[in-house]
Structure formats: structure tokens, C-alpha cells
Motif scaffolding. Structure first.
Motif, PDB file in Angstrom:
ATOM      1  N   GLY A   1     -26.241 -30.313 -22.060  1.00 25.36           N
ATOM      2  CA  GLY A   1     -27.482 -30.226 -20.837  1.00 25.36           C
ATOM      3  C   GLY A   1     -28.813 -30.412 -21.494  1.00 25.36           C
ATOM      4  O   GLY A   1     -29.387 -31.045 -20.587  1.00 25.36           O
ATOM      5  N   GLU A   2     -29.215 -29.872 -22.601  1.00 19.95           N
ATOM      6  CA  GLU A   2     -30.468 -30.000 -22.916  1.00 19.95           C
ATOM      7  C   GLU A   2     -30.452 -31.305 -23.162  1.00 19.95           C
ATOM      8  O   GLU A   2     -31.685 -31.963 -23.078  1.00 19.95           O
ATOM      9  CB  GLU A   2     -30.460 -29.426 -24.311  1.00 19.95           C
ATOM     10  CG  GLU A   2     -30.863 -27.745 -24.043  1.00 19.95           C
ATOM     11  CD  GLU A   2     -30.666 -27.005 -25.426  1.00 19.95           C
ATOM     12  OE1 GLU A   2     -30.648 -25.997 -25.440  1.00 19.95           O
ATOM     13  OE2 GLU A   2     -30.255 -27.635 -26.457  1.00 19.95           O
ATOM     14  N   CYS A   3     -29.680 -32.176 -23.651  1.00 19.50           N
ATOM     15  CA  CYS A   3     -29.919 -33.680 -24.417  1.00 19.50           C
ATOM     16  C   CYS A   3     -29.841 -34.627 -23.098  1.00 19.50           C
ATOM     17  O   CYS A   3     -30.733 -35.538 -23.173  1.00 19.50           O
ATOM     18  CB  CYS A   3     -28.820 -33.722 -25.192  1.00 19.50           C
ATOM     19  SG  CYS A   3     -29.208 -35.101 -26.315  1.00 19.50           S
TER      20      CYS A   3
ATOM     21  N   GLU B   1     -21.624 -23.199 -26.375  1.00 17.61           N
ATOM     22  CA  GLU B   1     -22.733 -23.962 -27.483  1.00 17.61           C
ATOM     23  C   GLU B   1     -22.613 -25.576 -26.965  1.00 17.61           C
ATOM     24  O   GLU B   1     -23.461 -26.209 -26.979  1.00 17.61           O
ATOM     25  CB  GLU B   1     -21.906 -23.788 -28.666  1.00 17.61           C
ATOM     26  CG  GLU B   1     -22.856 -24.598 -29.791  1.00 17.61           C
ATOM     27  CD  GLU B   1     -22.785 -24.395 -31.256  1.00 17.61           C
ATOM     28  OE1 GLU B   1     -21.817 -23.357 -31.507  1.00 17.61           O
ATOM     29  OE2 GLU B   1     -23.185 -24.895 -32.044  1.00 17.61           O
TER      30      GLU B   1
ATOM     31  N   SER C   1     -22.080 -27.147 -24.112  1.00 18.65           N
ATOM     32  CA  SER C   1     -22.599 -27.355 -22.791  1.00 18.65           C
ATOM     33  C   SER C   1     -24.109 -27.184 -22.638  1.00 18.65           C
ATOM     34  O   SER C   1     -24.655 -27.840 -22.189  1.00 18.65           O
ATOM     35  CB  SER C   1     -21.803 -26.890 -21.707  1.00 18.65           C
ATOM     36  OG  SER C   1     -21.710 -25.204 -21.850  1.00 18.65           O
ATOM     37  N   THR C   2     -24.409 -26.403 -23.658  1.00 11.91           N
ATOM     38  CA  THR C   2     -25.906 -25.946 -23.672  1.00 11.91           C
ATOM     39  C   THR C   2     -26.604 -27.333 -24.302  1.00 11.91           C
ATOM     40  O   THR C   2     -27.509 -27.674 -23.643  1.00 11.91           O
ATOM     41  CB  THR C   2     -26.214 -24.477 -24.476  1.00 11.91           C
ATOM     42  OG1 THR C   2     -25.533 -23.584 -23.816  1.00 11.91           O
ATOM     43  CG2 THR C   2     -27.706 -24.470 -24.519  1.00 11.91           C
ATOM     44  N   ARG C   3     -25.980 -27.676 -25.498  1.00 10.91           N
ATOM     45  CA  ARG C   3     -26.489 -28.759 -26.076  1.00 10.91           C
ATOM     46  C   ARG C   3     -26.519 -30.068 -25.203  1.00 10.91           C
ATOM     47  O   ARG C   3     -27.430 -30.699 -25.236  1.00 10.91           O
ATOM     48  CB  ARG C   3     -25.782 -28.948 -27.492  1.00 10.91           C
ATOM     49  CG  ARG C   3     -26.235 -28.083 -28.595  1.00 10.91           C
ATOM     50  CD  ARG C   3     -27.400 -28.201 -29.096  1.00 10.91           C
ATOM     51  NE  ARG C   3     -27.563 -29.662 -29.916  1.00 10.91           N
ATOM     52  CZ  ARG C   3     -28.496 -30.462 -29.703  1.00 10.91           C
ATOM     53  NH1 ARG C   3     -29.180 -30.521 -28.745  1.00 10.91           N
ATOM     54  NH2 ARG C   3     -28.374 -31.728 -30.602  1.00 10.91           N
TER      55      ARG C   3
ATOM     56  N   ALA D   1     -22.304 -31.382 -17.899  1.00 13.03           N
ATOM     57  CA  ALA D   1     -21.961 -30.962 -18.966  1.00 13.03           C
ATOM     58  C   ALA D   1     -20.557 -30.639 -18.932  1.00 13.03           C
ATOM     59  O   ALA D   1     -19.573 -30.873 -19.675  1.00 13.03           O
ATOM     60  CB  ALA D   1     -22.491 -29.527 -19.277  1.00 13.03           C
TER      61      ALA D   1
ATOM     62  N   GLU E   1     -30.016 -42.931 -26.351  1.00 12.08           N
ATOM     63  CA  GLU E   1     -30.122 -41.377 -26.680  1.00 12.08           C
ATOM     64  C   GLU E   1     -28.917 -41.115 -26.928  1.00 12.08           C
ATOM     65  O   GLU E   1     -27.881 -41.144 -26.355  1.00 12.08           O
ATOM     66  CB  GLU E   1     -30.931 -40.549 -25.713  1.00 12.08           C
ATOM     67  CG  GLU E   1     -30.999 -39.258 -26.223  1.00 12.08           C
ATOM     68  CD  GLU E   1     -31.869 -38.225 -25.183  1.00 12.08           C
ATOM     69  OE1 GLU E   1     -32.179 -38.791 -24.076  1.00 12.08           O
ATOM     70  OE2 GLU E   1     -32.271 -37.034 -25.671  1.00 12.08           O
TER      71      GLU E   1
ATOM     72  N   ASP F   1     -28.511 -34.587 -33.272  1.00  8.60           N
ATOM     73  CA  ASP F   1     -29.082 -35.771 -32.625  1.00  8.60           C
ATOM     74  C   ASP F   1     -28.739 -36.728 -33.741  1.00  8.60           C
ATOM     75  O   ASP F   1     -28.457 -36.521 -35.108  1.00  8.60           O
ATOM     76  CB  ASP F   1     -30.532 -35.870 -32.415  1.00  8.60           C
ATOM     77  CG  ASP F   1     -30.745 -34.985 -31.284  1.00  8.60           C
ATOM     78  OD1 ASP F   1     -29.894 -34.669 -30.476  1.00  8.60           O
ATOM     79  OD2 ASP F   1     -31.748 -34.127 -31.459  1.00  8.60           O
TER      80      ASP F   1
ATOM     81  N   GLY G   1     -28.970 -33.615 -19.349  1.00  9.04           N
ATOM     82  CA  GLY G   1     -29.109 -33.228 -18.144  1.00  9.04           C
ATOM     83  C   GLY G   1     -28.158 -33.797 -17.119  1.00  9.04           C
ATOM     84  O   GLY G   1     -26.733 -33.492 -17.447  1.00  9.04           O
TER      85      GLY G   1
END
Lengths: 148, 734
Positions: free
Chosen positions: B105-107, B99, B101-103, B142, B37, B6, B109
């Protein structure tokens, strides 16, 4: 790429390298060896030595046509861009007597560590009379420099 | 290794991993500036991607086809296009994709984001490389973000970046790209602020548009511009534009322009208070960073956000490279340019050429001929400038299409897009078709060619005579432009004879299947935009080929006047008249006595190498650029003057420096093409593609290195030409 630049590359590689790969034929099977060599200032002759009891010596006696690949690769990623490969094509002639004195001196000057090897009676000194050089740079740029 | 952070976690020492843009934003974040963000992806992700696909080696090979200093801009663009294609088609390593796409997506959506380049070389806060790398707006999901991230990585090797490779310190072993992903703020007013005006150190600049910043960035929406006193913040001047459009975030991806409502068009995007707030933000950024800043900002419902902050420096002044950077245009900008070219410039050029052609130069006395010469020189210089600043940028619209096509279709051949641009009615193709018809007619009508060749067209059958006159009326100016107007009937006869003797290639048709695949790759809502873009590209492609003919007509009129003036000077100067510089001719025409003191031309001996013994060097294999797929062997015909082209024989390999559109009549006769000039968008490459010929461009000194008459093999897939040594020259040992 201009002619002068290619000739410059040719000289840099031939005089900058001490080892080269000699390709021979002879007994129907192609053969290759890493060899120490020395070059005449005018690039028309290259010299190398080999023990007589070797496959390459037998090949050379059977068929004098040879190619000698000299290159300056560093075995890293920049080789594709920076490496230059030179192939000398011609005939290899065994030198004897006083004809061998000068070339032997040249080989010794280039490779003093080979003094004992070159002095051995079992060692033959060859002169590659270059018909032409093929210079390859930047992976695919190919030029021919005739010497004959 | 943690590949992303971040923005709050990026620290001042992280510049080498996260790049200058991330560092600048992190600095603002720490100091409480309002930011959307933001997530940063380190250069380690770039390295994982590049190493897993072996891209370093492929980029290296691509960039060393020839010496960089010898590459024309078009060739640099081609190299960048091929490199971009490597990135587009390389598979994402699964672990890396998971790794990231997970991050992401979390950040974020499904919220739309901007994906921006962040170059480590900018981390010293002093240098800024605006416009060299790519950013993408309004990206959702993502998977789409990963696709854009790979394109941001590819832009490390964009044509713009390659032009500034020295300033950037571009190096295959060290250079890498970080990425900043930022939530999109749907701003209703946006702009940039320079805390110090580069033109006036006592002033600051605020620029603002309605909607998003994109219209301002690409020049399609003109901003309101305020100049402020840096000491007091007082507005010194306000320059309002004619406000017509604004950029919005459409339902799909990217941005779009919309007409501005009348009530907004009548008032500036910022109030006096808001202008002051923007200036304050830029001023604070300068204070925090220690040097003048270029701040990109946006207002959403009266809340001000900082989007990007970079050093307010400009790239090293260089008119040529700046001009090249300016060639990258948006769709909206190209549409505007097209309207101006077809509605205004081409008619004006045609009128100028017609007016010049109507002057009876032979009747003019020397003084008036001198005036006419000067007038024509001014006209040519003027239209060359227009050509440079309007026609060439529009012609580069093909680049925009190429990029969109490759992004959407991801073809194996990065030049597949050219197949969609065939059959656009190029002037030279129409001329070649007319030549072919005329050749058929000559074959049918006995004695026609002999009459034409002996300048006795009146003895040819009437129908053939009429056809020739029709051809010359439409295309005959090409002979004048080549300076061989006096021999045009004889040259035309040679050409028709050759056209009649050999089967002639026919141009390719546009690939309807590829068009359908391209349009189908867009979401249903965007297909109209895809069709519009293709149409614009086809127009741009045709003009790329034809536009220099319009300029050529004006240049031919200047050449006509120069030729006539030299003929008159020859009466006084003899053969020396041929070498009198054009700018001197008017002076000599006015005062013939000065010719007596005209100095003899001096000749300069060519430089010698200064080296000792030399050896002849013969090319065996030459590498250029693949410009037309195919493999062909044949006899090389090296052409160096326009007259040579008329003796070209069917089935030969054409070798030349460049093919002028006036000379491309040989192309349907050729088996392959080799050109010294490089690039996919040069005339020779375009016309070779049109006829489906193997073609290699960009072989420096091809006409000197390839012997006329040698047997050669043209490899249009790999971009190489092999010169086969004649058997007589083969050494025994080879």
C-alpha cells in the motif's frame, strides 16, 4: 510399481532394520512392543526373543497370531514419500532345544549386544512363521506378498 | 525479518533471497537504467506462507502418487492444478498479510502493478526459465496483489516447472519463490530485444508491437521484427507483419486485445531512431551483465523503460517439452485456433475421409493398391501433425478455463469446473443415448434382437430394422474403427441386450447454479468475458472428446487398405502376412517374388529378473488419481481387447488401459471405472464425469494388477482402488 521393485523394498526393509513393533492379542486387549528381530534369508521366518515374565509372552502363549511392523521412516517430511512399512502376519511359535540353536545364532549375528539376554534361561525365543507380508510404500501403495 | 525491499536496496549477494529477476533489475537500477517503481518480496514470505499452511507435506504427497517418470503430461498438469488449489485456499497468516499489504500500500497505493516470479535458481545470471512461472499484469490494490502473490508462489510447482524439475533443481525442502512487484507502465509500444540473436551470433533482434507486451508474449499479436548488426547497430532486415490488434490495460484486471486503428496498422511501432535506442539499451544491459540479454521494454510517450532483463539463454532443447509448453494458450489465441479448426480443418478432414472412403479398394490392381497405401500413410501422418499442433492445443483450452474458474471461485474440489462442462453434446454420449432408445425398442418388439444377432435383420420388425439402419448410418463406423466391422450386427445385439437388461445411467446436466456463481464472481463489466470463456471451454471440452473421431476416420481408411493388402499377401505368404510391417507391404505388393525371401520373424524371450527365489506379489491397494468422485464396490471386469467390451455386464467395475471413444458405450452400464492411463482430460475421465461415475485413472498396469472377477472398491474421492482378497485365499493369521 512392479513385483520386483516391491520384493526389493521388502528385502531392504526386513534386512535393513533391526527393530520392529510386535502386535499381540491374547488377553482381550491389543498390545504392542518394540522388539529386536532377525530374519531368515528366504523371508519365511522371523525371530525375536522375550523374557517369559512379560505381558507379550503371556499373550503369545494364549494366542499365537501376531503382526510385526517393520519400517524405515526417518521421522522427517520425506517419510510420506520415501518410507516403506512392512507388516509380517503369521503365527509365533516358541523354539526349544536344538530347534533354537540356528535362530539364536542368527539373532546374535544381527544383535551381538543381546548375547547375555539371549543366553538367559528366562528368555524365550520365538519364530514368526510368516503367512504374508503387507508392503506399504508412497503412503498408500499397498501390496501383499504371500509366503505360505 | 524484513520481507521486502525496494529495488534500490537489493544487492548482488541477495540472489538467494530475492531471485534472479530482482537481481537483474537491481543491477540495471544501480547503473541508471530507466525502471518503473519496483518492490521485491523475499523467499522468506514464501516459507512463512507454506509452513503455516502445511503445504510442504501436501505438495510432497501430491507429487508422489506415482513415479514422476511414469506420469503423462496430463497427470503432471493435474498434480499442478491440485497444488495450485492448495495455495489458492490456504489462509494467509495474518502477520504476514499485514506486513506485506502495508508495504504494498505504501509503495503503490491503488496504482496498477505487475506481479512477477523471481526464481533464486536464476541468480547466477546464466540460466533463464522463461515461461515456466506465472506473472500477472494490471493488478490493483493490496488485497488483489496478495492474491496474485500466492499464485506466483504456486507457480513454483506449475506443470511447466515440474517438467523442468531437474534443470530447476526443484526440491520440496529447498526450493522457494521470490516475487517482484512493479508499477505498470501503460506503454504505447512494447517489445523484447535480444542483444544477440540465438540463430546468428553477429546479429541482434528487436521485436515490437503496439500497446502492451502481452499479445507478443502469448503469440496472438505478431510483432515487427528487426535484425541488427551487433557491431555497427545498422538494421540488416525488417520483417513487418500484418498489424491488426494491440494489447491494452482494461478497466478491470489483466489485459485485453483491441483492433488497431488504420493509421497505426500502416506504420511500424518503432521509428529507426527508436529501434536504435532499444538496441542500445539491450547492448548496455549485455555489457553491464557480462553476457547476452533478453530485455523486455516499453515506450510511454517516447520514454523508454526496461521491464525485465534475463539471460538470453533458452531451455535445454527438447522438442517434446517445448511442444507441451506451447500448449498454454491465451483466450485470444484459442479463439483464433477455434475458428481455424471448425471453419477449415474439420471440413477438410471430413472431405479427405470421404474421398478415401469412396475408393473401391477391392477393384485396384496390386500396383495401384500399393500407391493408395502410400497415399493414405502420407495423409494419416499429415493429419496427425495437424492434430498435434492445432487440435490438442485447442483442447487444452479447458485448462485455461479451469485456472480462471479456480482463481475466481476457489472451490474445495479443484475439478468442480468440469460440472459446468457437462451436457455439451459429446458424440459418444449421443451414441449411448441412441443405443438406449434402440434397446427400449428391441424390448418392445419381440424377436428383434434374435434377428439382429443371427444376421437376419430382414426378419426383424420393420420399425426396428429402420432404427438399426439409422443407428449404423450415424455411428456404425465405430465398429470399423475397432476392426470388428464384419461382426457388427452380432456385437450390437449383445450390447442392446445388456442395455435392455440393466438400468442405464443418464448423463449429468450442466450445473446452472455453478454457472451462475462463476459468472457472478466477475465484476459486472467482465461478465460477458466470463460467458465467452465458458463457451470456449465447452467447445474445447467437446472437441477434446470428439476430435480424434475425425482423425480416426482417416486412420480407419488407412487400416482398411492395410487389411485388404494383407489379405492379398496372405495368398502368397500365408499367416506371415499378418506380421509384415506396413511400410513393406507396398514393396511386396509390387513384386511378389520378394516374398520368398521374407525372413521369419524372430521372437525375443522376455527378460528374466535374474534374482534368486521370487514370491508372488498381489496388489491390495493401488493409488492413482481421483477422476470422478464417489465410492463403489463391485466385481472388476478387466477388458483388454475391443471385443471384450461387448461382453461387459451392467453393474461391473470397468478396468482397462484406456477407453477409446468408440468403446465408451460400456460407461453407462458400469458401476465404476479404473484406467491405467492418467489425467482428468482423457476420454475415460471425461465420460465418467459426464455420467457421475466413481473413477480412478493413472494406475500403472491396472489391467495386470487387478485380477478379473476380483471384488474391488473404487474410491473416486481419494483416487485409490482396493482389491479385496477372496476369502478362500485369506491366510489364517490375517
Amino acid at each position: 510399481m512392479g513385483a520386483e521393485e516391491i520384493l526389493c523394498q521388502l528385502r531392504d526393509v526386513v534386512f535393513g532394520q533391526g527393530l520392529a513393533v510386535l502386535a499381540t492379542t491374547g488377553c482381550t486387549t491389543p498390545y504392542a512392543n518394540l522388539m529386536a528381530f532377525a530374519a531368515a534369508e528366504d523371508l519365511r521366518r522371523l525371530w525375536f526373543a522375550t523374557p517369559r515374565a512379560t505381558r507379550k509372552y503371556a499373550n503369545l502363549r494364549t494366542d499365537s497370531r501376531v503382526a510385526l511392523l517393520i519400517d524405515n521412516r526417518a521421522n522427517d517430511i520425506r517419510d510420506f514419500d520415501r518410507a516403506v512399512a512392512v507388516t509380517a502376519v503369521g503365527r509365533a511359535v516358541e523354539l526349544a532345544g536344538t530347534d533354537a540353536d540356528g535362530p539364536r545364532e542368527q539373532c546374535l549375528a544381527r544383535h551381538p549386544q543381546l548375547a547375555d539376554f539371549l543366553a538367559s534361561p528366562s528368555c524365550a525365543l520365538f519364530e514368526l512363521r510368516v503367512a504374508k507380508y503387507i508392503v506399504v510404500s508412497s503412503f498408500q501403495h499397498v501390496s501383499e506378498v504371500p509366503m505360505a | 525479518m524484513n520481507l521486502s525491499r525496494d529495488i534500490q536496496q537489493v544487492e548482488p549477494r541477495d540472489g538467494a533471497r530475492f531471485g534472479g529477476k530482482a537481481l537483474a533489475l537491481a543491477n540495471l537500477c544501480r547503473r541508471g537504467f530507466p525502471l518503473p517503481e519496483t518492490m521485491c518480496i523475499s523467499v522468506d514470505a514464501y516459507w512463512q506462507f507454506v509452513r503455516s499452511a502445511g503445504l510442504r507435506e501436501r505438495i510432497l504427497l501430491e507429487l508422489h502418487r506415482k513415479h514422476f517418470g511414469d506420469m503423462r503430461w496430463e497427470e503432471i498438469w493435474d498434480a499442478a492444478l491440485r497444488i495450485r488449489s492448495f495455495f489458492l485456499r490456504a489462509p494467509f497468516p495474518p502477520v504476514l498479510a499485514k506486513e506485506l499489504s502495508t508495504r504494498l500500500g505504501e509503495c503503490f497505493g491503488q496504482r496498477p502493478v505487475a506481479v512477477r516470479a523471481s526464481v533464486p535458481e536464476e541468480d547466477n545470471g546464466k540460466a533463464s526459465f522463461v515461461g515456466l512461472h506465472d506473472s500477472f499484469l494490471n493488478v490493483q490494490g493490496a488485497r488483489a496483489m496478495l492474491d496474485r502473490i500466492r499464485l506466483v508462489w504456486a507457480s513454483l510447482w506449475s506443470d511447466r516447472a515440474l517438467l523442468y524439475r531437474q534443470e530447476l533443481g526443484l526440491d520440496i525442502e529447498r526450493s522457494a519463490m521470490a516475487v517482484v512487484v512493479q508499477a505498470m507502465v501503460a506503454g504505447d509500444r512494447s517489445g523484447v530485444a535480444l542483444s544477440r540473436d540465438p540463430q546468428n551470433a553477429r546479429q541482434a533482434v528487436v521485436e515490437a508491437v503496439y500497446g502492451l507486451n502481452e499479445g507478443l508474449a502469448d503469440g496472438t499479436v505478431e510483432p515487427d521484427r528487426w535484425l541488427l548488426d551487433r557491431r555497427t547497430g545498422r538494421v540488416v532486415a525488417h520483417h513487418p507483419p500484418v498489424r491488426r490488434q494491440y494489447a491494452v490495460r482494461p478497466v478491470g484486471t489483466g489485459t485485453a486485445l483491441r483492433p488497431l486503428a488504420k493509421e497505426l496498422a500502416d506504420q511500424p511501432p518503432l521509428s529507426a531512431e527508436q529501434t536504435r535506442q532499444v538496441w542500445n539499451l539491450a547492448r548496455q544491459a549485455e555489457q553491464e551483465c557480462g553476457s547476452p540479454r533478453d530485455l523486455e521494454w516499453t515506450y510511454r510517450e517516447d520514454q523508454l523503460f526496461a521491464l525485465q532483463c534475463r539471460p538470453a539463454t533458452v531451455l535445454a532443447p527438447d522438442d517434446e517439452r517445448s511442444w507441451y509448453l506451447n500448449l498454454k494458450r491465451s483466450y485470444g489465441n484459442l479463439r483464433q485456433l477455434h475458428a481455424r479448426i471448425t471453419g477449415e480443418l474439420i471440413p477438410e478432414m471430413a472431405a479427405v475421409a470421404a474421398a478415401l472412403a469412396s475408393v473401391a479398394l477391392a477393384d485396384l490392381p496390386p500396383a495401384l493398391l500399393a500407391d493408395e497405401l502410400r497415399k493414405r500413410r502420407v495423409a494419416v501422418d499429415h493429419w496427425r501433425q495437424v492434430y498435434r499442433h492445432a487440435f490438442i492445443p485447442f483442447a487444452h483450452g479447458v485448462r485455461l478455463f479451469a485456472q480462471v474458474y479456480n482463481d475466481m471461485v476457489k472451490p474445495q474440489n479443484p475439478y468442480e469446473f468440469l460440472s459446468l462442462l457437462a451436457d455439451t453434446g459429446l458424440w459418444s454420449v449421443r451414441r449411448n443415448q441412441a443405443l438406449q432408445r434402440l434397446a427400449h425398442q428391441a424390448n418392445r418388439e419381440g424377436g428383434a434382437l434374435a434377428a439382429l444377432a443371427s444376421d437376419r435383420l430382414d426378419r426383424a420388425p420393420a420399425s426396428f430394422r429402420l432404427a438399426v439402419e439409422g443407428f449404423l448410418a450415424e455411428f456404425g463406423s465405430m465398429f470399423d474403427r475397432l476392426g470388428i466391422g464384419e461382426m457388427r450386427e452380432r456385437h450390437l445385439a449383445d450390447l442392446l441386450r445388456e442395455f435392455g437388461r440393466h438400468p442405464v445411467r443418464v448423463p449429468n446436466a450442466s450445473r446452472r447454479d455453478l454457472v451462475a456463481a462463476f459468472v457472478g464472481s466477475f465484476p459486472a463489466t467482465d461478465r460477458e468475458r466470463a460467458n465467452d470463456l465458458l463457451e470456449l471451454a465447452r467447445t474445447s471440452y467437446r472437441l477434446r472428446d470428439d476430435d480424434n473421431l475425425h482423425l480416426g476416420q482417416i486412420e480407419a481408411e488407412l487400416a482398411r487398405a492395410v487389411r485388404l493388402a494383407r489379405e492379398r499377401l496372405r495368398l502368397i505368404l500365408g499367416d506371415r502376412a499378418a506380421s509384415v510391417p506396413e511400410e513393406i507391404i507396398p514393396l511386396l505388393l509390387r513384386d511378389a517374388r520378394e516374398t520368398a525371401v521374407l525372413p521369419e520373424p524372430t521372437t525375443v524371450a522376455p527378460p528374466t529378473s535374474g534374482q534368486g527365489e521370487s514370491h508372488p506379489v498381489a496388489a491390495r491397494q493401488l493409488v492413482g488419481e481421483p477422476a470422478g468422485p464417489g465410492l463403489v464396490s463391485g466385481v472388476a471386469r478387466v477388458l483388454t481387447s475391443p471385443a471384450d467390451f461387448f461382453s461387459f455386464q451392467g453393474g461391473e467395475i470397468l478396468v482397462c488401459d484406456t477407453i477409446d471413444p468408440n468403446l465408451s458405450f460400456v460407461v453407462p452400464l458400469a458401476a465404476g471405472i479404473v484406467e491405467s492411463q492418467g489425467g482428468m482430460l482423457i476420454h475415460g475421465a471425461i465420460i465418467a464425469w459426464e455420467y457421475g461415475l466413481p473413477c480412478v485413472t493413472g494406475i500403472a498396469d491396472a489391467t495386470k494388477l487387478i485380477p478379473d472377477g476380483a471384488r474391488v472398491t473404487v474410491d473416486g474421492y481419494l483416487g485409490s482402488v482396493t482389491v479385496e482378497t477372496p476369502p478362500a485365499q485369506s491366510p489364517a493369521a490375517s
